[in-house]
Design a protein around this motif. Structure first.
Motif, mmCIF file in Angstrom:
data_model
loop_
_atom_site.group_PDB
_atom_site.id
_atom_site.type_symbol
_atom_site.label_atom_id
_atom_site.label_comp_id
_atom_site.label_asym_id
_atom_site.label_seq_id
_atom_site.Cartn_x
_atom_site.Cartn_y
_atom_site.Cartn_z
ATOM 1 N N PRO A 183 54.967 -110.852 72.904
ATOM 2 C CA PRO A 183 54.399 -109.507 73.058
ATOM 3 C C PRO A 183 52.872 -109.475 73.035
ATOM 4 C CG PRO A 183 56.227 -109.434 71.555
ATOM 5 C CD PRO A 183 56.004 -110.866 71.873
ATOM 6 N N ARG A 186 50.954 -108.431 76.061
ATOM 7 C CA ARG A 186 50.793 -107.054 76.534
ATOM 8 C C ARG A 186 50.316 -106.099 75.453
ATOM 9 N NH1 ARG A 186 54.170 -105.724 81.337
ATOM 10 N NH2 ARG A 186 53.750 -103.586 80.704
ATOM 11 N N VAL A 187 50.579 -106.425 74.189
ATOM 12 C CA VAL A 187 50.383 -105.434 73.137
ATOM 13 C C VAL A 187 49.295 -105.898 72.185
ATOM 14 C CG1 VAL A 187 51.527 -104.173 71.303
ATOM 15 C CG2 VAL A 187 52.807 -104.874 73.293
ATOM 16 N N GLY A 189 46.673 -104.802 68.554
ATOM 17 C CA GLY A 189 46.390 -103.925 67.425
ATOM 18 C C GLY A 189 47.611 -103.528 66.616
ATOM 19 N N TYR A 191 50.175 -101.674 67.263
ATOM 20 C CA TYR A 191 51.488 -101.778 67.891
ATOM 21 C C TYR A 191 52.038 -103.191 67.759
ATOM 22 C CZ TYR A 191 52.209 -97.255 70.105
ATOM 23 O OH TYR A 191 52.478 -95.938 70.335
ATOM 24 N N ALA A 193 51.420 -105.193 65.331
ATOM 25 C CA ALA A 193 51.853 -105.336 63.943
ATOM 26 C C ALA A 193 53.261 -104.790 63.765
ATOM 27 C CB ALA A 193 50.881 -104.595 63.020
ATOM 28 N N ILE A 194 53.526 -103.628 64.365
ATOM 29 C CA ILE A 194 54.855 -103.025 64.216
ATOM 30 C C ILE A 194 55.910 -103.878 64.919
ATOM 31 C CG2 ILE A 194 56.226 -101.031 64.859
ATOM 32 C CD1 ILE A 194 54.501 -100.418 62.553
ATOM 33 N N ILE A 195 55.543 -104.455 66.062
ATOM 34 C CA ILE A 195 56.505 -105.314 66.776
ATOM 35 C C ILE A 195 56.867 -106.514 65.917
ATOM 36 C CG2 ILE A 195 56.683 -106.964 68.653
ATOM 37 C CD1 ILE A 195 55.779 -105.045 70.519
ATOM 38 N N PHE A 199 60.492 -107.795 64.665
ATOM 39 C CA PHE A 199 61.060 -109.140 64.835
ATOM 40 C C PHE A 199 61.481 -109.719 63.490
ATOM 41 C CE2 PHE A 199 58.944 -109.899 69.102
ATOM 42 C CZ PHE A 199 60.145 -109.901 69.759
ATOM 43 N N ILE B 98 48.969 -95.328 62.469
ATOM 44 C CA ILE B 98 50.380 -95.303 62.086
ATOM 45 C C ILE B 98 50.458 -95.088 60.578
ATOM 46 C CG2 ILE B 98 52.529 -96.600 62.023
ATOM 47 C CD1 ILE B 98 51.453 -98.213 64.391
ATOM 48 N N ARG B 169 40.792 -100.460 63.183
ATOM 49 C CA ARG B 169 42.108 -99.820 63.137
ATOM 50 C C ARG B 169 43.091 -100.469 62.179
ATOM 51 N NH1 ARG B 169 43.517 -97.173 68.170
ATOM 52 N NH2 ARG B 169 45.669 -97.544 67.624
ATOM 53 N N LEU B 170 43.027 -101.790 62.036
ATOM 54 C CA LEU B 170 44.065 -102.440 61.245
ATOM 55 C C LEU B 170 43.864 -102.218 59.755
ATOM 56 C CD1 LEU B 170 44.629 -105.708 63.248
ATOM 57 C CD2 LEU B 170 45.888 -103.586 63.294
ATOM 58 N N LEU B 173 45.869 -99.324 58.433
ATOM 59 C CA LEU B 173 47.289 -99.674 58.534
ATOM 60 C C LEU B 173 47.712 -100.495 57.318
ATOM 61 C CD1 LEU B 173 49.900 -99.646 60.152
ATOM 62 C CD2 LEU B 173 49.162 -101.730 61.263
ATOM 63 N N ILE B 372 60.833 -102.495 70.098
ATOM 64 C CA ILE B 372 60.069 -103.586 70.682
ATOM 65 C C ILE B 372 60.006 -103.446 72.195
ATOM 66 C CG2 ILE B 372 60.112 -106.070 71.066
ATOM 67 C CD1 ILE B 372 61.270 -106.303 68.213
ATOM 68 N N ILE B 375 57.720 -100.539 73.242
ATOM 69 C CA ILE B 375 56.296 -100.829 73.045
ATOM 70 C C ILE B 375 55.802 -101.815 74.094
ATOM 71 C CG2 ILE B 375 54.638 -101.956 71.535
ATOM 72 C CD1 ILE B 375 55.823 -100.662 69.213
ATOM 73 N N ILE B 376 56.629 -102.818 74.408
ATOM 74 C CA ILE B 376 56.151 -103.830 75.348
ATOM 75 C C ILE B 376 56.103 -103.278 76.768
ATOM 76 C CG2 ILE B 376 56.651 -106.070 76.376
ATOM 77 C CD1 ILE B 376 57.763 -106.954 73.746
#
Lengths: 472, 391
Positions: A183, A186-187, A189, A191, A193-195, A199, B98, B169-170, B173, B372, B375-376
């Motif tokens: 991922p 494509r992804v 920041g 997002y 982290a959430i992915i 997993f 988030i 940003r992180l 979070l 997942i 998002i992807i």
């Protein structure tokens, strides 16, 4: 007030670094710590003195070979002796070693390349289940109902394959790291982290549920027993011959296993440290930093960002894979519970507490968190449970300690500790206890501007633009 | 002018109701058709034979017989998810962040409401409550939980997020993860200190456990009765009421306009004289209180709650928010309903169709997989972003 303390500290540091003083100081403290722990193996202050003494030479101006010699002395001689006297310390130090390697691996992903990973335990689980499956009789039980083992089922492989499986664990975890890292193409920041969290949870749930249709993982009950590498009686005898006078009593085979696993973990940690150092100083490490700071600019300079980010995932995962194999063998038991989100966050806490991107910091972070968890909280629990059994009470409000709820057991409140550490570190010291050298230089340069910013420069979510504009 | 505002207000009430109806009917119809087709395809398969030997029905009858109940459960769950998802999506819309601790805000609301009901139960009023009074008590519990959750959300924003607002940003979070973990244990600590147990069971009162028979399907043997539990109806009605209310606040009031403007461009909004900090606090208040109320509804439906109850619903609600398009209120509604339906369908049919090899325990994995994949491949979600359009 703050400045006075800082001045006093600086004066102390200057004094401690004068001439031969650092050598004498660290040796003396080490000897003191060793003797304290040796004489009262159960005392926690003694252990803390020893731990501080072991860490002290790092901060003093001591010639490098001497530092190395001291480290070897502590790690290979003193710790096994103390550990043999009180096996609990060996457990603490073993855990520190295991989690240091995990934190170093996560540090490569989070610290060096700035990709937040909440599912890091998945790689640890992969390594652990790899040896758990092949190192037990599980391959013969694929059709069996989970929990039932027909008597006389042999082990699948000889126990000494374990050493090979450490390397297989590295390879498998790296491959899984590559797959789960896809991922990042494509992804970015939060997002991402959430992915990774997703997993991590999927891997844990799979471990929990893959007891049917084929019984691969034995479900929530976990796999047990798992073989440990063989240990001849000669080795134990050899150790006893040399160390028995020092330890004070002969060491049993089971206790020696603890020493063995500690030494293997030590080897893995040293390898991890060396690899991380070399990577940090290499072209790859600088490319990671460039990606972390500004991916667009890095790509414009010709850095293959995608390849390197995947590489970071794979390298980080491989450390966890090796430790996973070791963990499965040392516990002779694995179950999905050891790989929960809580565990992933605890490794993240170590990295953040110690200092993102800083190798020494990460190890210190791991040590602090483990000692806090296994010793401070546990002994506090013990203290409370003793109070509970006594007749003591708080006079004014007439509160009898024996009425204290059993649920109030500080060792069960790791989440609170981790949570508070994370919040406080993020607000007051985002670069950690021991900031990375590169960070330190940057912080010094920016000291007149705003306070510390974090090494991780989030690159904006997948969906929308960045928010850092407000910062400028 | 005045009349125009009134017409607007009416529109803002009717529009979300219409959307809800469309989403529920659409998602329900689509999934039902898929299930019917699947059941036809699976005729004669191993799963079919297994079902015929164990329960004496073929797979098509089985699917059809369970369908109404599955749909009702799906809608109930979907509205709970939607109510939680709104908290994520509003905060993301305004701060692009988030709020990981929202799942614990939800758990906290559940505990506040349930504790309130337990106290009422101890005084004995709940047992004797008849007629409409149980509903009154439930509404009171909802209000208590909304106050507790909303207040906590505002407090957390002030303490743990605001100092980090301009950090990368992180950073917030990670702080949010810390808050989430700390809150779990704080709830656990408070609950254990009072009774020694960290879980709570909602007291039974009123007629919430009754079932209202809807209709029955005639089959060869005994007809299959389809009924709906009163509490499911209550959950759906309460969630709908809150969702419409929130939609009204955001789209038809002055403060809602301020929220939207802050979401669009914080700096310009500040220049226009909007108190940005106040608006952000208010956003947390709205999202938090909605999450808290959802917690009580969740407790009403599933009866037992513990301090870690928030994690899975929270993750699923976040998935719902992303699925619908994070930052988009309508999207959160759609995502919640779709996800609730999917989960209900997976829970009911997955085990049967795979002959017990992959049971309903895979519904959590399903939710994570959806997260997942969305998002992807489509990070803007089904409806795309509307609230937070930034350069």
């Amino acid at each position: 007030m703050k400045i006075q303390i800082r001045d006093a500290l600086r004066k102390a540091a200057v004094f401690a670094n004068r001439g031969k003083i650092p050598y004498i100081l660290s040796l003396a403290l080490l000897a003191l710590g060793f003797i304290l722990v040796y004489l009262s193996p159960r005392s926690i202050p003694a252990f803390l003195v020893f731990a501080a003494a072991a860490a002290l030479p790092y901060f003093l101006e001591i010639r490098k070979p001497v530092k190395l010699a001291l480290a070897v002395l502590v790690a290979v001689v003193l710790v096994p002796i103390l550990g043999a006297r009180n096996i609990f310390y060996l457990e603490v130090i073993f855990q520190i070693a295991v989690f240091s390697a995990l934190a170093l691996g996560l540090n490569i992903v989070v610290g060096f390349s700035g990709l937040l990973n909440f599912g890091y335990m998945a790689f640890y689980a992969v390594g652990a289940y790899l040896w758990a499956f092949f190192g037990s009789s599980q391959p013969f039980l694929l059709k069996a109902i989970p929990g039932t083992v027909p008597p006389g089922t042999p082990f699948f492989m000889a126990a000494d394959w374990f050493y090979l499986f450490i390397f297989l664990g590295i390879i498998l975890a790296a491959v899984v790291g590559l797959v789960l890292g896809l991922p990042v193409l494509r992804v970015r920041g939060d997002y991402l982290a959430i992915i990774t969290l997703g997993f991590g949870e999927i891997v844990r749930q799979l471990a929990n549920n893959l007891d049917k249709p084929i019984n691969l993982t034995n479900g929530p009950q976990g796999i047990s027993p798992i073989q440990r590498p063989t240990l001849g009686p000669e080795t134990v005898k050899f150790f006893n011959n040399i160390f028995e006078p020092l330890v004070g009593r002969p060491v049993t085979v089971n206790q020696f296993y603890n020493i063995l696993f500690y030494l293997i973990a030590l080897v893995v940690v040293v390898a991890a440290v060396v690899i991380t150092y070399r990577l940090d100083d290499s072209k790859v490490g600088r490319a990671w930093t460039a990606i972390r700071e500004d991916e667009l600019a890095a790509s414009a300079m010709g850095i293959p960002a995608n390849k390197l980010k995947l590489g970071a995932f794979a390298v980080g995962a491989s450390f966890a894979g090796a430790m996973g194999v070791l963990f499965a063998a040392s516990r002779t038991f694995v179950s999905p519970e050891s790989f929960s989100f809580l565990q992933s966050v605890s490794v993240l806490t170590m990295v953040i507490l110690g200092g993102i991107g800083s190798i020494q910091g990460v190890i210190i972070g791991a040590s602090v968190v483990i000692i806090l968890n296994l010793q401070v909280l546990q002994s506090f629990s013990l203290f409370l449970s003793r109070l509970r059994q006594s007749d003591a009470y708080i006079p004014i409000i007439n509160f009898y300690w024996r009425d204290l709820s059993n649920q109030l057991d500080p060792s069960k409140y790791q989440r609170l500790v981790f949570g508070i550490i994370l919040i406080l570190m993020m607000i007051y010291r985002p670069a950690g206890i021991l900031p990375a050298a590169r960070r330190k230089r940057e912080l010094k340069a920016h000291v007149s501007e705003d306070g510390g910013t974090l090494a991780m420069n989030g690159n904006g979510g997948a969906a929308s633009g960045t928010k850092e504009d407000d910062h400028a | 002018m005045r009349r125009l505002i009134k017409a607007d207000a009416l529109r803002e009430i009717l529009l979300p109701l219409g959307r809800m109806a469309i989403f529920v009917l659409g998602a329900g119809a689509l999934l039902s058709v898929v299930m019917v087709v699947l059941s036809l395809l699976f005729r004669g398969s191993g799963a079919d034979k297994l079902l015929q030997t164990t329960q004496g029905v073929n797979i098509f009858t089985y699917t059809m017989a369970n369908l109404p109940q599955v749909l009702i459960d799906g809608v109930t769950l979907g509205f709970v998810y939607a109510a939680i998802a709104l908290g994520y999506t509003m905060v993301y819309g305004v701060l692009e962040f988030i709020n990981f601790a929202h799942s614990e805000i939800f758990a906290l609301g559940a505990f506040a409401g349930v504790e309130f009901l337990i106290i009422l139960d101890q005084t004995g009023v709940l047992k004797t409550a008849g007629g409409m009074s149980p509903y009154l008590y439930l509404v009171l519990a909802l209000i208590v939980s909304m106050a507790a959750s909303g207040g906590t959300a505002v407090f957390i924003e002030r303490v743990a997020y605001r100092p980090l607002r301009n950090a990368p940003r992180l950073v917030p979070l990670i702080s949010a993860i810390g808050v989430s973990f700390a809150l779990q244990d704080i709830i656990r600590l408070t609950e254990s200190l009072t009774t020694g147990q960290f879980y709570r069971v909602i007291p039974t009162f009123g007629n919430f456990d009754d079932r209202i028979p809807l209709f029955s399907i005639p089959t060869g043997g005994a007809p299959i009765r389809v009924d709906i539990q009163v509490k499911s109806l209550v959950v759906i009605a309460a969630a709908m009421f809150m969702l419409v209310g929130l939609n009204y606040i955001v789209n038809a009031t002055r403060i809602g306009k301020a929220i939207r403007s802050v979401a669009q461009d914080r700096n310009t909004a500040a220049i226009m004289g909007i108190g940005v900090n106040g608006i952000i606090s208010f956003t947390f208040l709205l999202g938090g209180s909605l999450g808290g109320a959802a917690g009580v509804l969740y407790a009403l439906k599933f009866t037992r709650i513990d301090p870690f109850v928030g994690f899975m619903p929270g993750m699923k609600a976040f998935t719902a928010a992303v699925l619908g398009g994070i930052g988009n209120l309508t999207g959160a509604l759609l995502g919640g309903i779709v996800l609730g339906m999917l989960e209900s369908f997976a829970g009911a049919y997955l085990g049967t169709f795979t002959m017990g090899n992959f049971g309903s325990e895979y519904k959590d994995i399903l939710a994570f997989l959806i997260l997942i994949i969305v998002i992807i491949f489509r990070p803007s979600g089904l409806l795309g972003e509307q609230v937070s359009q930034k350069a």
